[in-house]
Design a protein around this motif. Sequence first.
Motif, PDB file in Angstrom:
ATOM      1  N   VAL A  36       0.859  -1.189   0.000  1.00  0.00           N
ATOM      2  CA  VAL A  36       0.000   0.000   0.000  1.00  0.00           C
ATOM      3  C   VAL A  36       0.894   1.237   0.000  1.00  0.00           C
ATOM      4  N   ALA A  38       2.470   4.058  -3.285  1.00  0.00           N
ATOM      5  CA  ALA A  38       3.444   4.073  -4.393  1.00  0.00           C
ATOM      6  C   ALA A  38       4.384   5.263  -4.272  1.00  0.00           C
ATOM      7  N   GLY A  39       5.073   5.318  -3.119  1.00  0.00           N
ATOM      8  CA  GLY A  39       6.199   6.241  -2.948  1.00  0.00           C
ATOM      9  C   GLY A  39       7.479   5.413  -3.026  1.00  0.00           C
ATOM     10  N   THR A  41       9.270   4.025  -0.663  1.00  0.00           N
ATOM     11  CA  THR A  41       9.321   2.814   0.183  1.00  0.00           C
ATOM     12  C   THR A  41       8.604   1.658  -0.491  1.00  0.00           C
ATOM     13  N   ALA A  63      -3.474   5.421  -3.417  1.00  0.00           N
ATOM     14  CA  ALA A  63      -4.724   6.185  -3.290  1.00  0.00           C
ATOM     15  C   ALA A  63      -4.844   7.253  -4.377  1.00  0.00           C
ATOM     16  N   HIS A  64      -3.744   7.831  -4.794  1.00  0.00           N
ATOM     17  CA  HIS A  64      -3.791   8.936  -5.762  1.00  0.00           C
ATOM     18  C   HIS A  64      -3.029   8.532  -7.015  1.00  0.00           C
ATOM     19  N   SER A  71       7.428  11.489  -1.743  1.00  0.00           N
ATOM     20  CA  SER A  71       8.405  11.046  -2.743  1.00  0.00           C
ATOM     21  C   SER A  71       8.359  11.885  -4.024  1.00  0.00           C
ATOM     22  N   ARG A  73       7.502  15.156  -3.895  1.00  0.00           N
ATOM     23  CA  ARG A  73       7.442  16.570  -3.500  1.00  0.00           C
ATOM     24  C   ARG A  73       8.676  17.048  -2.746  1.00  0.00           C
ATOM     25  N   GLU A 215      -7.787   3.605  -2.958  1.00  0.00           N
ATOM     26  CA  GLU A 215      -7.443   3.853  -1.557  1.00  0.00           C
ATOM     27  C   GLU A 215      -7.632   2.591  -0.722  1.00  0.00           C
ATOM     28  N   ALA A 216      -6.644   2.281   0.086  1.00  0.00           N
ATOM     29  CA  ALA A 216      -6.824   1.192   1.044  1.00  0.00           C
ATOM     30  C   ALA A 216      -7.593   1.753   2.231  1.00  0.00           C
ATOM     31  N   GLU A 241       3.752   6.142   5.133  1.00  0.00           N
ATOM     32  CA  GLU A 241       4.503   7.211   5.814  1.00  0.00           C
ATOM     33  C   GLU A 241       3.616   8.318   6.428  1.00  0.00           C
ATOM     34  N   SER A 260       7.197  22.565   3.498  1.00  0.00           N
ATOM     35  CA  SER A 260       6.748  23.334   2.336  1.00  0.00           C
ATOM     36  C   SER A 260       7.938  23.758   1.497  1.00  0.00           C
ATOM     37  N   TYR A 292      16.215  24.064   3.564  1.00  0.00           N
ATOM     38  CA  TYR A 292      17.063  23.192   2.737  1.00  0.00           C
ATOM     39  C   TYR A 292      16.890  23.609   1.284  1.00  0.00           C
ATOM     40  N   GLY A 352       4.101  19.106   1.560  1.00  0.00           N
ATOM     41  CA  GLY A 352       3.962  17.654   1.622  1.00  0.00           C
ATOM     42  C   GLY A 352       4.044  17.200   3.065  1.00  0.00           C
ATOM     43  N   LEU A 354       5.619  14.415   5.937  1.00  0.00           N
ATOM     44  CA  LEU A 354       6.566  13.356   6.266  1.00  0.00           C
ATOM     45  C   LEU A 354       6.109  12.710   7.573  1.00  0.00           C
ATOM     46  N   THR A 386      17.063   8.442   0.700  1.00  0.00           N
ATOM     47  CA  THR A 386      17.974   7.301   0.678  1.00  0.00           C
ATOM     48  C   THR A 386      17.475   6.198   1.620  1.00  0.00           C
TER      49      THR A 386
HETATM   50  C1  LIG Z   1       8.577  18.914   1.329  1.00  0.00           C
HETATM   51  C2  LIG Z   1       9.419  17.726   1.691  1.00  0.00           C
HETATM   52  C3  LIG Z   1      10.803  17.772   1.496  1.00  0.00           C
HETATM   53  C4  LIG Z   1      11.594  16.658   1.804  1.00  0.00           C
HETATM   54  N1  LIG Z   1      12.922  16.694   1.484  1.00  0.00           N
HETATM   55  C5  LIG Z   1      13.672  15.576   1.650  1.00  0.00           C
HETATM   56  C6  LIG Z   1      15.004  15.537   1.166  1.00  0.00           C
HETATM   57  O1  LIG Z   1      15.484  16.470   0.518  1.00  0.00           O
HETATM   58  N2  LIG Z   1      15.744  14.421   1.421  1.00  0.00           N
HETATM   59  C7  LIG Z   1      15.236  13.351   2.100  1.00  0.00           C
HETATM   60  O2  LIG Z   1      15.961  12.388   2.329  1.00  0.00           O
HETATM   61  N3  LIG Z   1      13.939  13.336   2.500  1.00  0.00           N
HETATM   62  C8  LIG Z   1      13.145  14.413   2.268  1.00  0.00           C
HETATM   63  N4  LIG Z   1      11.836  14.391   2.616  1.00  0.00           N
HETATM   64  C9  LIG Z   1      11.275  13.132   3.149  1.00  0.00           C
HETATM   65  C10 LIG Z   1      11.097  12.100   2.034  1.00  0.00           C
HETATM   66  O3  LIG Z   1      10.527  12.693   0.905  1.00  0.00           O
HETATM   67  C11 LIG Z   1      10.205  10.970   2.537  1.00  0.00           C
HETATM   68  O4  LIG Z   1      10.754  10.438   3.721  1.00  0.00           O
HETATM   69  C12 LIG Z   1      10.054   9.829   1.543  1.00  0.00           C
HETATM   70  O5  LIG Z   1       9.655  10.302   0.286  1.00  0.00           O
HETATM   71  C13 LIG Z   1       9.044   8.831   2.083  1.00  0.00           C
HETATM   72  O6  LIG Z   1       8.691   7.920   1.067  1.00  0.00           O
HETATM   73  P1  LIG Z   1       7.495   6.930   1.340  1.00  0.00           P
HETATM   74  O7  LIG Z   1       7.320   6.117   0.136  1.00  0.00           O
HETATM   75  O8  LIG Z   1       7.724   6.209   2.621  1.00  0.00           O
HETATM   76  O9  LIG Z   1       6.222   7.878   1.597  1.00  0.00           O
HETATM   77  P2  LIG Z   1       5.380   8.751   0.539  1.00  0.00           P
HETATM   78  O10 LIG Z   1       6.211   9.217  -0.583  1.00  0.00           O
HETATM   79  O11 LIG Z   1       4.638   9.775   1.323  1.00  0.00           O
HETATM   80  O12 LIG Z   1       4.383   7.696  -0.070  1.00  0.00           O
HETATM   81  C14 LIG Z   1       3.254   7.205   0.619  1.00  0.00           C
HETATM   82  C15 LIG Z   1       2.205   6.926  -0.435  1.00  0.00           C
HETATM   83  O13 LIG Z   1       1.151   6.180   0.155  1.00  0.00           O
HETATM   84  C16 LIG Z   1      -0.059   6.612  -0.405  1.00  0.00           C
HETATM   85  N5  LIG Z   1      -1.117   6.278   0.543  1.00  0.00           N
HETATM   86  C17 LIG Z   1      -1.257   6.756   1.793  1.00  0.00           C
HETATM   87  N6  LIG Z   1      -2.336   6.227   2.393  1.00  0.00           N
HETATM   88  C18 LIG Z   1      -2.870   5.360   1.486  1.00  0.00           C
HETATM   89  C19 LIG Z   1      -4.011   4.502   1.507  1.00  0.00           C
HETATM   90  N7  LIG Z   1      -4.816   4.416   2.563  1.00  0.00           N
HETATM   91  N8  LIG Z   1      -4.269   3.750   0.398  1.00  0.00           N
HETATM   92  C20 LIG Z   1      -3.456   3.808  -0.687  1.00  0.00           C
HETATM   93  N9  LIG Z   1      -2.378   4.629  -0.752  1.00  0.00           N
HETATM   94  C21 LIG Z   1      -2.086   5.388   0.321  1.00  0.00           C
HETATM   95  C22 LIG Z   1       0.116   8.110  -0.567  1.00  0.00           C
HETATM   96  O14 LIG Z   1      -0.793   8.664  -1.506  1.00  0.00           O
HETATM   97  C23 LIG Z   1       1.564   8.186  -1.008  1.00  0.00           C
HETATM   98  O15 LIG Z   1       1.704   8.208  -2.401  1.00  0.00           O
HETATM   99  C24 LIG Z   1      11.002  15.491   2.349  1.00  0.00           C
HETATM  100  C25 LIG Z   1       9.625  15.444   2.563  1.00  0.00           C
HETATM  101  C26 LIG Z   1       8.836  16.554   2.232  1.00  0.00           C
HETATM  102  C27 LIG Z   1       7.343  16.473   2.445  1.00  0.00           C
END
Ligand SMILES: Cc1cc2nc3c(=O)[nH]c(=O)nc-3n(C[C@H](O)[C@H](O)[C@H](O)COP(=O)(O)OP(=O)(O)OC[C@H]3O[C@@H](n4cnc5c(N)ncnc54)[C@H](O)[C@@H]3O)c2cc1C
Length: 466
Positions: A36, A38-39, A41, A63-64, A71, A73, A215-216, A241, A260, A292, A352, A354, A386
């Motif tokens: 669940v 598509a970022g 992780t 979900a979107h 990921s 933004r 959406e889950a 996340e 932001s 940053y 976005g 985190l 990373t």
């Molecule tokens: C503005 C900003 C700047 C940042 N800058 C940095 C940086 O420069 N360097 C760095 O290392 N980290 C940075 N981070 C943190 C980093 O981007 C995140 O830690 C990382 O992208 C997390 O990836 P993820 O896949 O775990 O989560 P996400 O990318 O948030 O993905 C989660 C996904 O799950 C989906 N989802 C959620 N709930 C559901 C559901 N119920 N059903 C289906 N889908 C669902 C969401 O729509 C989303 O697409 C930043 C974060 C932000 C917001």
Amino acid sequence: VDPHLDGSGYWQRALGGPSQGRPSLSGGTDADVCIVGAGYTGLWTAWALAGADPSLRITVIEAHHVGYGASGRNGGWLSGLLPGDRDRLARGPDGRTGVVALQRQMIDAVADVVAACETEGIDADIEMGGTLAVATNQAQLARLEIALEEDRRWGLEPEDARLLDGDQTARRVRVEGAAGSMFSPHCARIQPAKLVRGLAAAAERRGVKIYERTEALAVGAGQVQTPFVTVRAPWVVRATEGYTAGLPGLHRRLLPMNSSMIVTNPIPPEAWAAIGWGARETLRDGAHAYTYLQRTADDRIAIGGRGVPYRFGSRLDHAGDTPPSTVAALQNALHQLFPVVRGVPICHAWSGVLGVARDWCPSIEVQHSARGGLAWAGGYVGDGVTASYLAGLTLADLILGRDTARTSLPWVGRASRGWEPEPLRWLAVRAVYGLYRSADRVEAAHPQATRTPRRARLADFISGRP
Ligand SMILES: Cc1cc2nc3c(=O)[nH]c(=O)nc-3n(C[C@H](O)[C@H](O)[C@H](O)COP(=O)(O)OP(=O)(O)OC[C@H]3O[C@@H](n4cnc5c(N)ncnc54)[C@H](O)[C@@H]3O)c2cc1C
């Protein structure tokens, strides 16, 4: 505006808008692994699993759209910075050795992501320029010196991180009032949306099925419930996340913290001649509520910071709207660092979320029950680009039952307690950022003072932040 497509910020818009070509899930409800989110992780987990065992049926539910979350933004720092507090991570069975190993794997992961992008043909505007933390007053410089001593205590060598004086800093980038900086080579500048989209395509080439606009509603061992169908799978991975608080039973697990960003129009060559920044290091200032930055491939500056850090009740701003006061604050920070870009318009602003655990440390967890396996990773705070790669590969190892150097790292199997109920959560976050901003103002008003004001330490204490 379609709320599913809006708010993703400049990185997606630069690619012509968010991807929207994938179907929703409406049938075919069995999989070996259902992921669940598509970022990074979710997608690195899917990519690694499919690479290790091409026979696995892997479904990703989003979900979107791909990269809708952080990921797509983020600030584009692919950095070797260790997410979380070393002392807390060292409470695991391997103690200090485990933390040193995690730090090394994070550093290696930067090069591994770059290599994976090369192999997979992902063009993510990668520039391996390192990273600079720039001090603009003596208190900031004193903190950088302390941070470097800490790094040394935790096994980082001079080639991993070193201090630069004002002149050395200016030879790289001319930041107004820079007193010095800390440089580490372990960071690459990326275009975040290009990475997440390229990664989705790479996973699909390995046979992974990705469903968007699905959406889950509930995520549990053995099954994921969506509005139309329930997916049954021996393994379920939660990779949500900053959005985790929206799922049943997980309201206090990860605090959704906003960050932001704004980006300028392309900056003219004369201004670049004054600024330097030829190696395109990622950059941050040394404030408590720091900003940053990156110099983009098309010669803009993107700058981000905390803005409105948190909304009452873990409410999420799905549209990614950014208040004018946040845009003005970021613009002001940019102009203070680089007065020469004052005349260059800001063309996009976005926000976005985190994920932040109560102890500010990331975790990777796997639970087995009679109904099946449930795995998750997250809580990277602002250092997830990373870390999500390393976490995704680790989740794949754990699901495949493999014992590897990754599966014994100290963030595996550790849990943080939940956040306090409201209104405490909201009051605490507001107080913390109020105190940090106030401490920054005091330091800016007394640039020669080397002591960090007490209110910043109080903020660290309230938040439990390292
Ligand atoms: C503005 C900003 C700047 C940042 N800058 C940095 C940086 O420069 N360097 C760095 O290392 N980290 C940075 N981070 C943190 C980093 O981007 C995140 O830690 C990382 O992208 C997390 O990836 P993820 O896949 O775990 O989560 P996400 O990318 O948030 O993905 C989660 C996904 O799950 C989906 N989802 C959620 N709930 C559901 C559901 N119920 N059903 C289906 N889908 C669902 C969401 O729509 C989303 O697409 C930043 C974060 C932000 C917001």
